[in-house]
Design an enzyme around this catalytic site. Structure first.
Site, PDB file in Angstrom:
ATOM      1  N   SER A 176     -13.323   9.906  27.325  1.00  0.00           N
ATOM      2  CA  SER A 176     -12.178   9.557  28.186  1.00  0.00           C
ATOM      3  C   SER A 176     -12.647   8.718  29.356  1.00  0.00           C
ATOM      4  CB  SER A 176     -11.569  10.866  28.702  1.00  0.00           C
ATOM      5  OG  SER A 176     -10.669  10.610  29.745  1.00  0.00           O
TER       6      SER A 176
ATOM      7  N   TYR B 280     -12.166  19.368  32.928  1.00  0.00           N
ATOM      8  CA  TYR B 280     -11.965  18.677  31.653  1.00  0.00           C
ATOM      9  C   TYR B 280     -12.875  17.446  31.568  1.00  0.00           C
ATOM     10  CZ  TYR B 280      -9.968  15.246  28.485  1.00  0.00           C
ATOM     11  OH  TYR B 280      -9.816  14.277  27.526  1.00  0.00           O
TER      12      TYR B 280
ATOM     13  N   LYS C 117     -16.231  16.280  28.971  1.00  0.00           N
ATOM     14  CA  LYS C 117     -16.418  15.018  28.231  1.00  0.00           C
ATOM     15  C   LYS C 117     -17.749  14.372  28.617  1.00  0.00           C
ATOM     16  CE  LYS C 117     -12.661  15.027  25.859  1.00  0.00           C
ATOM     17  NZ  LYS C 117     -12.664  15.112  24.405  1.00  0.00           N
TER      18      LYS C 117
HETATM   19  P1  NAD Z   1      -4.106  16.896  21.270  1.00  0.00           P
HETATM   20  O1  NAD Z   1      -4.161  18.158  22.038  1.00  0.00           O
HETATM   21  O2  NAD Z   1      -2.790  16.384  20.832  1.00  0.00           O
HETATM   22  O3  NAD Z   1      -5.064  16.992  19.992  1.00  0.00           O
HETATM   23  C1  NAD Z   1      -6.243  17.761  19.988  1.00  0.00           C
HETATM   24  C2  NAD Z   1      -6.210  18.605  18.739  1.00  0.00           C
HETATM   25  O4  NAD Z   1      -7.375  19.411  18.683  1.00  0.00           O
HETATM   26  C3  NAD Z   1      -5.001  19.540  18.674  1.00  0.00           C
HETATM   27  O5  NAD Z   1      -4.362  19.373  17.442  1.00  0.00           O
HETATM   28  C4  NAD Z   1      -5.602  20.933  18.805  1.00  0.00           C
HETATM   29  O6  NAD Z   1      -4.867  21.902  18.096  1.00  0.00           O
HETATM   30  C5  NAD Z   1      -6.980  20.706  18.237  1.00  0.00           C
HETATM   31  N1  NAD Z   1      -8.014  21.641  18.703  1.00  0.00           N
HETATM   32  C6  NAD Z   1      -8.309  22.017  19.971  1.00  0.00           C
HETATM   33  N2  NAD Z   1      -9.368  22.837  19.964  1.00  0.00           N
HETATM   34  C7  NAD Z   1      -9.755  22.980  18.670  1.00  0.00           C
HETATM   35  C8  NAD Z   1     -10.795  23.694  18.028  1.00  0.00           C
HETATM   36  N3  NAD Z   1     -11.662  24.438  18.702  1.00  0.00           N
HETATM   37  N4  NAD Z   1     -10.889  23.604  16.687  1.00  0.00           N
HETATM   38  C9  NAD Z   1     -10.018  22.857  15.965  1.00  0.00           C
HETATM   39  N5  NAD Z   1      -9.022  22.175  16.524  1.00  0.00           N
HETATM   40  C10 NAD Z   1      -8.896  22.228  17.857  1.00  0.00           C
HETATM   41  O7  NAD Z   1      -4.864  15.784  22.152  1.00  0.00           O
HETATM   42  P2  NAD Z   1      -4.941  14.219  21.929  1.00  0.00           P
HETATM   43  O8  NAD Z   1      -4.188  13.581  23.019  1.00  0.00           O
HETATM   44  O9  NAD Z   1      -4.642  13.873  20.527  1.00  0.00           O
HETATM   45  O10 NAD Z   1      -6.472  14.000  22.226  1.00  0.00           O
HETATM   46  C11 NAD Z   1      -7.444  13.952  21.193  1.00  0.00           C
HETATM   47  C12 NAD Z   1      -8.814  13.855  21.831  1.00  0.00           C
HETATM   48  O11 NAD Z   1      -8.860  12.701  22.665  1.00  0.00           O
HETATM   49  C13 NAD Z   1      -9.173  15.041  22.728  1.00  0.00           C
HETATM   50  O12 NAD Z   1     -10.534  15.318  22.582  1.00  0.00           O
HETATM   51  C14 NAD Z   1      -8.873  14.517  24.125  1.00  0.00           C
HETATM   52  O13 NAD Z   1      -9.662  15.150  25.088  1.00  0.00           O
HETATM   53  C15 NAD Z   1      -9.255  13.052  23.973  1.00  0.00           C
HETATM   54  N6  NAD Z   1      -8.582  12.171  24.929  1.00  0.00           N
HETATM   55  C16 NAD Z   1      -7.211  12.194  25.037  1.00  0.00           C
HETATM   56  C17 NAD Z   1      -6.589  11.345  25.947  1.00  0.00           C
HETATM   57  C18 NAD Z   1      -5.086  11.375  26.127  1.00  0.00           C
HETATM   58  O14 NAD Z   1      -4.599  10.862  27.142  1.00  0.00           O
HETATM   59  N7  NAD Z   1      -4.317  11.909  25.205  1.00  0.00           N
HETATM   60  C19 NAD Z   1      -7.340  10.466  26.728  1.00  0.00           C
HETATM   61  C20 NAD Z   1      -8.724  10.469  26.585  1.00  0.00           C
HETATM   62  C21 NAD Z   1      -9.333  11.317  25.673  1.00  0.00           C
HETATM   63  C1  WQD Z   2      -0.690   8.367  35.119  1.00  0.00           C
HETATM   64  C2  WQD Z   2      -0.131   7.970  36.454  1.00  0.00           C
HETATM   65  C3  WQD Z   2      -0.115   9.759  38.053  1.00  0.00           C
HETATM   66  C4  WQD Z   2       2.829  12.203  35.888  1.00  0.00           C
HETATM   67  C5  WQD Z   2      -4.915  11.688  32.442  1.00  0.00           C
HETATM   68  C6  WQD Z   2      -6.259  12.337  32.401  1.00  0.00           C
HETATM   69  C7  WQD Z   2      -7.221  11.486  31.640  1.00  0.00           C
HETATM   70  C8  WQD Z   2      -6.683  11.132  30.265  1.00  0.00           C
HETATM   71  C9  WQD Z   2      -5.309  10.551  30.353  1.00  0.00           C
HETATM   72  C10 WQD Z   2      -7.480  12.746  28.716  1.00  0.00           C
HETATM   73  C11 WQD Z   2      -0.916   8.517  37.637  1.00  0.00           C
HETATM   74  C12 WQD Z   2       1.296   9.323  37.725  1.00  0.00           C
HETATM   75  C13 WQD Z   2       1.941  11.220  36.306  1.00  0.00           C
HETATM   76  C14 WQD Z   2       4.030  12.372  36.603  1.00  0.00           C
HETATM   77  C15 WQD Z   2       3.387  10.578  38.060  1.00  0.00           C
HETATM   78  N1  WQD Z   2      -6.571  12.281  29.421  1.00  0.00           N
HETATM   79  N2  WQD Z   2       2.217  10.417  37.354  1.00  0.00           N
HETATM   80  N3  WQD Z   2       4.260  11.553  37.669  1.00  0.00           N
HETATM   81  O1  WQD Z   2      -3.928  10.963  35.326  1.00  0.00           O
HETATM   82  O2  WQD Z   2      -4.328   8.597  34.521  1.00  0.00           O
HETATM   83  O3  WQD Z   2      -5.030  10.452  33.118  1.00  0.00           O
HETATM   84  O4  WQD Z   2      -4.471  11.425  31.095  1.00  0.00           O
HETATM   85  O5  WQD Z   2      -8.611  12.393  28.654  1.00  0.00           O
HETATM   86  O6  WQD Z   2      -8.394  12.216  31.545  1.00  0.00           O
HETATM   87  O7  WQD Z   2      -6.705  12.509  33.735  1.00  0.00           O
HETATM   88  O8  WQD Z   2      -2.630  10.020  33.333  1.00  0.00           O
HETATM   89  O9  WQD Z   2      -0.305  10.110  32.619  1.00  0.00           O
HETATM   90  O10 WQD Z   2      -1.202  12.008  34.014  1.00  0.00           O
HETATM   91  O11 WQD Z   2      -0.848   9.784  35.083  1.00  0.00           O
HETATM   92  O12 WQD Z   2       3.647   9.845  39.028  1.00  0.00           O
HETATM   93  O13 WQD Z   2       4.846  13.259  36.307  1.00  0.00           O
HETATM   94  O14 WQD Z   2       1.189   8.517  36.584  1.00  0.00           O
HETATM   95  O15 WQD Z   2      -0.244  10.056  39.427  1.00  0.00           O
HETATM   96  O16 WQD Z   2      -0.898   7.561  38.647  1.00  0.00           O
HETATM   97  P1  WQD Z   2      -4.000  10.015  34.221  1.00  0.00           P
HETATM   98  P2  WQD Z   2      -1.204  10.567  33.702  1.00  0.00           P
END
Ligand code: NAD
Ligand code: WQD
Length: 398
Positions: free
Chosen positions: A159, A187, A191
């Site tokens: 991330s 979190y 990562k």
């Molecule tokens: P998500 O929660 O929708 O998907 C993650 C999946 O992993 C879920 O289906 C959950 O049930 C499964 N899971 C969790 N722990 C598990 C375990 N121990 N064994 C098996 N399954 C398990 O999240 P997402 O948004 O699809 O994110 C996928 C990956 O990308 C995650 O690792 C997340 O940290 C990373 N990521 C997400 C974002 C974002 O904004 N969505 C941004 C950066 C990184």
């Molecule tokens: C985006 C912008 C908030 C909600 C997070 C995690 C990051 C990654 C992606 C997993 C910011 C603003 C948000 C709301 C708002 N996830 N906001 N009202 O914080 O950039 O990233 O998700 O890896 O690790 O930190 O994403 O969508 O939460 O926020 O004003 O109800 O929207 O302040 O500026 P963020 P976000």
């Protein structure tokens, strides 16, 4: 014409938001024509934060016939066995090993894509041990099993959050920028720690060989640092289905647009940005999904080159568009997509938020040939299509 080469990919966390969209990219035949590869996928997911309904939608979009899942969380065979599901917690080693055992006689896995993990930033501060256990534990178990069963290519979901608070917040983040030091939440630290673990593990094999262990084979590891994925599959059949109140901006905005919530709370309008609200690099989830296919291909290329130089690589790529939008830009864009005003209220800043996060995505383009193709309108149109067709998400419980 010779038949395509079949590659079986293990996808952990494949029922979740990004994983399920990536399955569609992997199963898309148009992604396979140019180098004669056809992917099949084995999904393991605990369903801790998802529903297996997402897989039924994947099967539907990918035209896989007769895909079924029984009450124990095991899929039956679709006609071509291209999509398999086993409900397994990746921290449960015996259960996870059983999946490796099951597929070992059929050639095992070509590579793994590791999405499984917990991702809610706020929650991670309240239950840190759960986050360290799940995110780090699942990764260690996966790596141990992959090593044991001879699968040595992995793509990891990292991330942008690993960059923490950048020294110059206005600069686009590069893969070579400092990571780890200024991360504001648990979190993000999971990562960062996993990135360190992957680095140590990767370098260990060359060292072991130096020590005389010629069986220590190189690994190919790709770390993808996602920026802010949003949107949904253009069919309207798949999208993000957050449990409870969404933590992220766009799922929240979509729920306001559809009438499930009264207004968007904008977290601060006193940032040093043109309209005072935070700026992020939002990318379409299908572009992100395609980034995983690009990474798998790139690793194969790397691996075939590595026969020449003996080194499997560890690569890190930012996946973003390189363009930033403010919170108010996003609210306006979503209003345009749904054709109505979306009410918002300016509130206080959310602790731990940074002012601006934007990727420099040039390395992914130069090395893997990947770049984001969809624009902000696509992100919002597809999100709106998903939200209106599925106002309560997948609505299924497993
Ligand atoms: P998500 O929660 O929708 O998907 C993650 C999946 O992993 C879920 O289906 C959950 O049930 C499964 N899971 C969790 N722990 C598990 C375990 N121990 N064994 C098996 N399954 C398990 O999240 P997402 O948004 O699809 O994110 C996928 C990956 O990308 C995650 O690792 C997340 O940290 C990373 N990521 C997400 C974002 C974002 O904004 N969505 C941004 C950066 C990184
Ligand atoms: C985006 C912008 C908030 C909600 C997070 C995690 C990051 C990654 C992606 C997993 C910011 C603003 C948000 C709301 C708002 N996830 N906001 N009202 O914080 O950039 O990233 O998700 O890896 O690790 O930190 O994403 O969508 O939460 O926020 O004003 O109800 O929207 O302040 O500026 P963020 P976000």
């Amino acid at each position: 014409m010779s038949p395509p080469i079949q590659k079986r990919i293990l996808v952990t966390g494949g029922c979740g938001y990004i994983g399920s969209h990536t399955l569609v990219s992997l199963l898309d035949p148009s992604n396979a024509t140019d180098n004669d590869v056809e992917y099949s996928v084995v999904v393991v997911d605990s369903l801790a934060n998802s529903s297996s309904e997402s897989l039924r939608r994947v099967a539907d979009i990918s035209s896989l016939q007769n895909f079924t899942i029984d009450h124990e969380g095991r899929s039956g065979q679709d006609d071509d066995e291209r999509l398999v599901f086993r409900k397994v917690d990746c921290c449960d080693k015996p259960a996870f090993q059983a999946v490796f055992e099951e597929f070992a006689p059929r050639g095992g896995f070509h590579a793994a894509v590791h999405f499984a993990g917990l991702k809610a930033v706020g929650e991670s501060k309240l239950v840190p041990l759960q986050y360290y256990r799940d995110n780090i534990g699942s990764t260690l178990t996966l790596l141990e099993l992959m090593e044991q069963y001879g699968c040595r290519s992995v793509v990891f979901s990292s991330s942008a959050t690993v960059y923490g608070v950048a020294k110059d917040e206005t600069a686009k983040l590069k893969e070579t920028d400092e990571v780890g030091v200024t991360i504001t939440n648990c979190y993000g630290r999971t990562k960062y720690m996993i990135e360190q673990i992957l680095g140590d593990f990767h370098s260990s094999h060359a060292l072991l060989r130096k020590e005389g262990n010629q069986d220590a084979k190189d690994w190919s590891i790709t770390i993808l640092r996602y920026f802010n994925p949003v949107g949904a599959h253009p069919s309207g059949k798949m999208g993000e289905d957050p449990h409870g109140v969404p933590n992220n901006l766009m799922p929240f905005v979509a729920q306001v647009a559809v009438g499930r919530r009264p207004h968007v709370a904008v977290f601060g309008n006193d940032y040093a940005t043109p309209d005072g609200t935070g700026i992020r690099d939002y990318l379409h989830v299908m572009d992100l999904a395609d980034g995983h296919v690009a990474a798998l291909r790139y690793m194969d290329l790397d691996n075939s080159n590595s026969h020449k130089n003996g080194v499997g690589k560890l690569n890190v790529f930012n996946l973003g568009t390189g363009t930033g939008y403010s919170v108010l830009d996003m609210v306006r864009a979503m209003s345009k997509a749904c054709g109505k005003e979306i009410p918002y209220v300016i509130g206080p800043r959310r602790p731990g938020d940074v002012t601006i996060y934007m990727a420099d995505p040039s390395k992914a383009k130069n090395d893997m040939g990947w770049e984001a193709k969809r624009n902000l309108d696509d992100m919002c149109d597809d999100l709106w299509n998903w939200q209106t067709n599925n106002p309560n998400g997948y609505g299924a419980s497993d």
